[in-house]
Design a protein around this motif. Structure first.
Motif, PDB file in Angstrom:
ATOM      1  N   UNK A 159      36.027  47.606  51.843  1.00 49.63           N
ATOM      2  CA  UNK A 159      35.115  48.382  52.690  1.00 49.63           C
ATOM      3  C   UNK A 159      33.751  48.625  52.059  1.00 49.63           C
ATOM      4  N   UNK A 160      33.653  48.536  50.728  1.00 45.13           N
ATOM      5  CA  UNK A 160      32.350  48.673  50.071  1.00 45.13           C
ATOM      6  C   UNK A 160      31.664  47.316  49.893  1.00 45.13           C
ATOM      7  N   UNK A 161      32.342  46.242  50.271  1.00 43.45           N
ATOM      8  CA  UNK A 161      31.744  44.920  50.216  1.00 43.45           C
ATOM      9  C   UNK A 161      31.847  44.224  48.874  1.00 43.45           C
ATOM     10  N   UNK A 162      32.665  44.760  47.944  1.00 44.62           N
ATOM     11  CA  UNK A 162      32.851  44.069  46.674  1.00 44.62           C
ATOM     12  C   UNK A 162      33.731  42.839  46.874  1.00 44.62           C
ATOM     13  N   UNK A 163      33.495  41.832  46.071  1.00 49.36           N
ATOM     14  CA  UNK A 163      34.343  40.645  46.099  1.00 49.36           C
ATOM     15  C   UNK A 163      35.490  40.828  45.112  1.00 49.36           C
ATOM     16  N   UNK A 164      36.500  39.984  45.234  1.00 47.45           N
ATOM     17  CA  UNK A 164      37.621  40.029  44.285  1.00 47.45           C
ATOM     18  C   UNK A 164      37.123  39.775  42.866  1.00 47.45           C
ATOM     19  N   UNK A 165      36.142  38.891  42.716  1.00 51.39           N
ATOM     20  CA  UNK A 165      35.596  38.603  41.386  1.00 51.39           C
ATOM     21  C   UNK A 165      34.928  39.833  40.797  1.00 51.39           C
ATOM     22  N   UNK A 166      34.233  40.608  41.603  1.00 50.69           N
ATOM     23  CA  UNK A 166      33.587  41.822  41.100  1.00 50.69           C
ATOM     24  C   UNK A 166      34.620  42.881  40.727  1.00 50.69           C
ATOM     25  N   UNK A 167      35.613  43.056  41.584  1.00 48.69           N
ATOM     26  CA  UNK A 167      36.656  44.049  41.291  1.00 48.69           C
ATOM     27  C   UNK A 167      37.405  43.686  40.016  1.00 48.69           C
ATOM     28  N   UNK A 168      37.908  42.459  39.939  1.00 48.58           N
ATOM     29  CA  UNK A 168      38.707  42.050  38.783  1.00 48.58           C
ATOM     30  C   UNK A 168      37.833  41.841  37.546  1.00 48.58           C
ATOM     31  N   UNK A 169      36.601  41.365  37.749  1.00 43.14           N
ATOM     32  CA  UNK A 169      35.716  41.155  36.609  1.00 43.14           C
ATOM     33  C   UNK A 169      35.354  42.449  35.917  1.00 43.14           C
ATOM     34  N   UNK A 170      35.078  43.489  36.680  1.00 44.18           N
ATOM     35  CA  UNK A 170      34.725  44.772  36.070  1.00 44.18           C
ATOM     36  C   UNK A 170      35.935  45.403  35.383  1.00 44.18           C
ATOM     37  N   UNK A 171      37.070  45.404  36.063  1.00 44.73           N
ATOM     38  CA  UNK A 171      38.287  45.938  35.437  1.00 44.73           C
ATOM     39  C   UNK A 171      38.635  45.129  34.190  1.00 44.73           C
ATOM     40  N   UNK A 172      38.496  43.799  34.302  1.00 51.05           N
ATOM     41  CA  UNK A 172      38.779  42.945  33.154  1.00 51.05           C
ATOM     42  C   UNK A 172      37.874  43.244  31.977  1.00 51.05           C
ATOM     43  N   UNK A 173      36.615  43.529  32.252  1.00 49.64           N
ATOM     44  CA  UNK A 173      35.669  43.877  31.192  1.00 49.64           C
ATOM     45  C   UNK A 173      36.102  45.168  30.493  1.00 49.64           C
ATOM     46  N   UNK A 174      36.509  46.172  31.275  1.00 47.80           N
ATOM     47  CA  UNK A 174      36.929  47.451  30.693  1.00 47.80           C
ATOM     48  C   UNK A 174      38.223  47.291  29.886  1.00 47.80           C
ATOM     49  N   UNK A 175      39.179  46.550  30.434  1.00 47.60           N
ATOM     50  CA  UNK A 175      40.441  46.339  29.730  1.00 47.60           C
ATOM     51  C   UNK A 175      40.206  45.575  28.424  1.00 47.60           C
ATOM     52  N   UNK A 176      39.399  44.537  28.491  1.00 55.00           N
ATOM     53  CA  UNK A 176      39.079  43.743  27.300  1.00 55.00           C
ATOM     54  C   UNK A 176      38.449  44.636  26.235  1.00 55.00           C
ATOM     55  N   UNK A 177      37.564  45.541  26.651  1.00 55.27           N
ATOM     56  CA  UNK A 177      36.858  46.409  25.717  1.00 55.27           C
ATOM     57  C   UNK A 177      37.799  47.365  25.007  1.00 55.27           C
ATOM     58  N   UNK A 178      38.876  47.763  25.699  1.00 58.49           N
ATOM     59  CA  UNK A 178      39.828  48.700  25.099  1.00 58.49           C
ATOM     60  C   UNK A 178      41.072  48.008  24.555  1.00 58.49           C
ATOM     61  N   UNK A 179      41.091  46.690  24.600  1.00 59.73           N
ATOM     62  CA  UNK A 179      42.247  45.967  24.075  1.00 59.73           C
ATOM     63  C   UNK A 179      43.500  46.180  24.889  1.00 59.73           C
ATOM     64  N   UNK A 180      43.338  46.242  26.220  1.00 56.16           N
ATOM     65  CA  UNK A 180      44.459  46.496  27.126  1.00 56.16           C
ATOM     66  C   UNK A 180      44.705  45.286  28.019  1.00 56.16           C
ATOM     67  N   UNK A 181      45.865  45.267  28.641  1.00 55.18           N
ATOM     68  CA  UNK A 181      46.189  44.222  29.595  1.00 55.18           C
ATOM     69  C   UNK A 181      46.832  44.810  30.844  1.00 55.18           C
ATOM     70  N   UNK A 182      46.681  44.098  31.940  1.00 53.87           N
ATOM     71  CA  UNK A 182      47.354  44.436  33.194  1.00 53.87           C
ATOM     72  C   UNK A 182      47.864  43.138  33.803  1.00 53.87           C
ATOM     73  N   UNK A 183      48.969  43.191  34.541  1.00 57.94           N
ATOM     74  CA  UNK A 183      49.572  41.967  35.097  1.00 57.94           C
ATOM     75  C   UNK A 183      48.956  41.576  36.428  1.00 57.94           C
ATOM     76  N   UNK A 184      48.752  40.280  36.623  1.00 59.83           N
ATOM     77  CA  UNK A 184      48.178  39.760  37.866  1.00 59.83           C
ATOM     78  C   UNK A 184      49.076  38.643  38.394  1.00 59.83           C
ATOM     79  N   UNK A 185      49.406  38.732  39.690  1.00 59.69           N
ATOM     80  CA  UNK A 185      50.107  37.613  40.336  1.00 59.69           C
ATOM     81  C   UNK A 185      51.492  37.334  39.736  1.00 59.69           C
TER      82      UNK A 185
END
Length: 507
Positions: free
Chosen positions: A148-174
């Protein structure tokens, strides 16, 4: 009759139930509902009174949908609402959060929020709501991007991925056959993804079997409760079910949104014409169970905190006691605000209250009631399980200077749980439990790359528009906020940019 008026009436005729007709006919115009409505109580504006909205819909119903109205209207004996009237009244159906508090004061128990939803749906079906730029953007973004805010999947996952990478964390996808499908509402992954990392840490630490979808990046909250666009709402719900089918999950994990609670506990059956096909588990209910089972260690925090009950989760879905049980397990300084539970005042943010900028001045004015509630508790923090409530509460805290230092005062409920979990893990020497989700532990490198956010980032790097994504991240306000505590995040963006450039040079 003009085409838009005909479409509006047709929408009402299609969606009105026998109970709705009783609601419209049962109103005695006693106006007691106004005594429960914050928007009317503070402003005294008759156009913000609940009966201003219900009375107009009743006029349309009686004129165009009853035999006596059709005959009386033709003879000039019954008022005939016009297209101009529709346009004039439209703004007032969104100067309301459809919170349902007015029904508590109604001697007939009329669901005024239901009538507001019927009207919003009719405005959508007639195309009239497209005149509002925010509502139009929600509809168009949902249709085009399923966000609804017009973000793409790449923007959503890219930003979360950047934050997780910065903190040395992982989340499962697919990941196939996980227990839960985790879908974040658009407000969550647009406005608070940096805070949301704490929820990922909680799920990882407790060993919850969950997966994120790279395709379903919004829950449909805004299309269901702001736009009330039933066709797109249905498509969003079906997207959830189809993705759950594809991934073979057992349940849907409902996170961070009171409106989603109401959607999946009640409105989904009306929208789909059948029950939603998957069991729904609130993340707060999950955290409560995890603590009780000993899977999520906690040490009670001393945060002096009060609770705001989300209207859609407490008054309209009955989860108020659950939130209190959870809070009492993670803090020893919980203070109730008055009134509370189903009688609590709305935060004035949900279902369009905060999303529509034209509401800002009025919303802040009427939020004096909420500010006074919070101030009276003497609490240092106010928490809510809903992200939109939390955003609205923080705006109220800043507007009324409730925090002397100007620091953030409103916390999402999972942040309070996190504040109790982190020291407990530290005492056990088990902080590393937060880093990797259960479904990615002890797997081979190939599986890890295929199903981790880090692997998702690697795939994004291979896309030709990845440099544009990095440009967007570099200018993003949420990344800027994250950088205040994680200044190295910009080093990560530069490193990613260099990796892409080196790969291009290699080619």
């Amino acid at each position: 009759m003009e085409a838009e008026m005909q479409a509006f009436v047709d929408s009402l005729r299609h969606n009105l139930t026998a109970e709705d007709v009783v609601n419209l006919e049962a109103c005695m115009d006693c106006k007691m509902c106004g005594e429960a409505c914050a928007w009317y109580l503070v402003t005294g504006d008759e156009k913000l009174h609940p009966t201003y909205k219900t009375g107009f819909i009743r006029q349309i119903y009686r004129r165009y949908m009853t035999l006596e109205g059709q005959i009386g209207g033709a003879l000039g004996l019954v008022p005939t609402p016009t297209l101009a009237d529709l346009k004039e009244h439209m703004q007032y159906f969104w100067a309301c959060t459809a919170c349902g508090r007015c029904t508590l004061a109604c001697p007939s128990g009329i669901s005024i929020r239901r009538i507001v939803r019927l009207a919003r749906a009719a405005y959508a079906d007639s195309g009239l709501s497209y005149a509002n730029p925010t509502i139009r953007s929600i509809i168009e973004n949902t249709d085009r991007h399923r966000h609804s805010f017009g973000l793409t999947a790449a923007q959503v996952l890219g930003r979360v991925g950047l934050f997780l990478r910065n903190e040395g964390l992982e989340a499962p996808v697919n990941v196939q056959n996980a227990e839960f499908l985790f879908v974040c509402p658009a407000a969550g992954n647009t406005k608070i993804p940096d805070y949301g990392i704490k929820l990922i840490k909680i799920l990882n630490a407790a060993g919850v079997s969950y997966t994120i979808s790279p395709y379903v990046i919004d829950t449909g909250t805004e299309i269901d409760h702001i736009a009330v666009h039933h066709k797109l709402s249905k498509q969003m719900l079906e997207d959830w079910e189809q993705e759950a089918d594809r991934l073979g999950v057992q349940k849907i994990l409902l996170v961070e949104c009171g409106c989603d609670t109401r959607t999946l506990y009640a409105e989904a059956s009306e929208t789909l014409g059948r029950p939603f096909r998957y069991p729904i588990v609130s993340v707060d209910a999950l955290m409560l169970d995890l603590i009780k089972q000993g899977r999520l260690p906690v040490e009670k925090t001393h945060l002096k905190v009060t609770l705001h009950d989300p209207c859609y989760a407490t008054r309209l879905s009955g989860l108020g006691d659950l939130f209190r049980e959870l809070l009492n397990l993670v803090t020893d300084n919980f203070i109730e605000m008055t009134p509370n539970r189903e009688y609590n005042y709305c935060c004035n943010g949900g279902a369009g209250g905060m999303r529509l900028p034209e509401n800002t001045a009025t919303r802040r004015k009427i939020s004096v009631l909420k500010a006074n509630q919070i101030r009276a508790t003497g609490a240092d923090f106010v928490t809510s399980p809903c992200v939109v409530c939390t955003l609205s509460l923080e705006d109220t805290c800043q507007t009324y200077q409730l925090s002397p230092s100007g620091d953030r005062m409103a916390l999402v409920l999972f942040e309070v749980v996190y504040a109790a979990m982190e020291p407990a893990l530290a005492k056990l020497g088990e902080l590393d439990r937060m880093r990797v989700p259960a479904v990615l532990r002890n797997c081979d490198q190939e599986f890890f790359i295929a199903h981790s956010v880090e692997g998702q980032m690697m795939r994004l790097m291979q896309q030709p528009d990845f440099p544009e994504l990095l440009d967007w991240l570099e200018q993003d306000d949420i990344v800027k906020r994250f950088s205040k505590d994680h200044p190295q995040v910009y080093d990560d963006i530069r490193a990613l940019r260099e990796m892409v450039m080196n790969c291009e040079n290699c080619d």
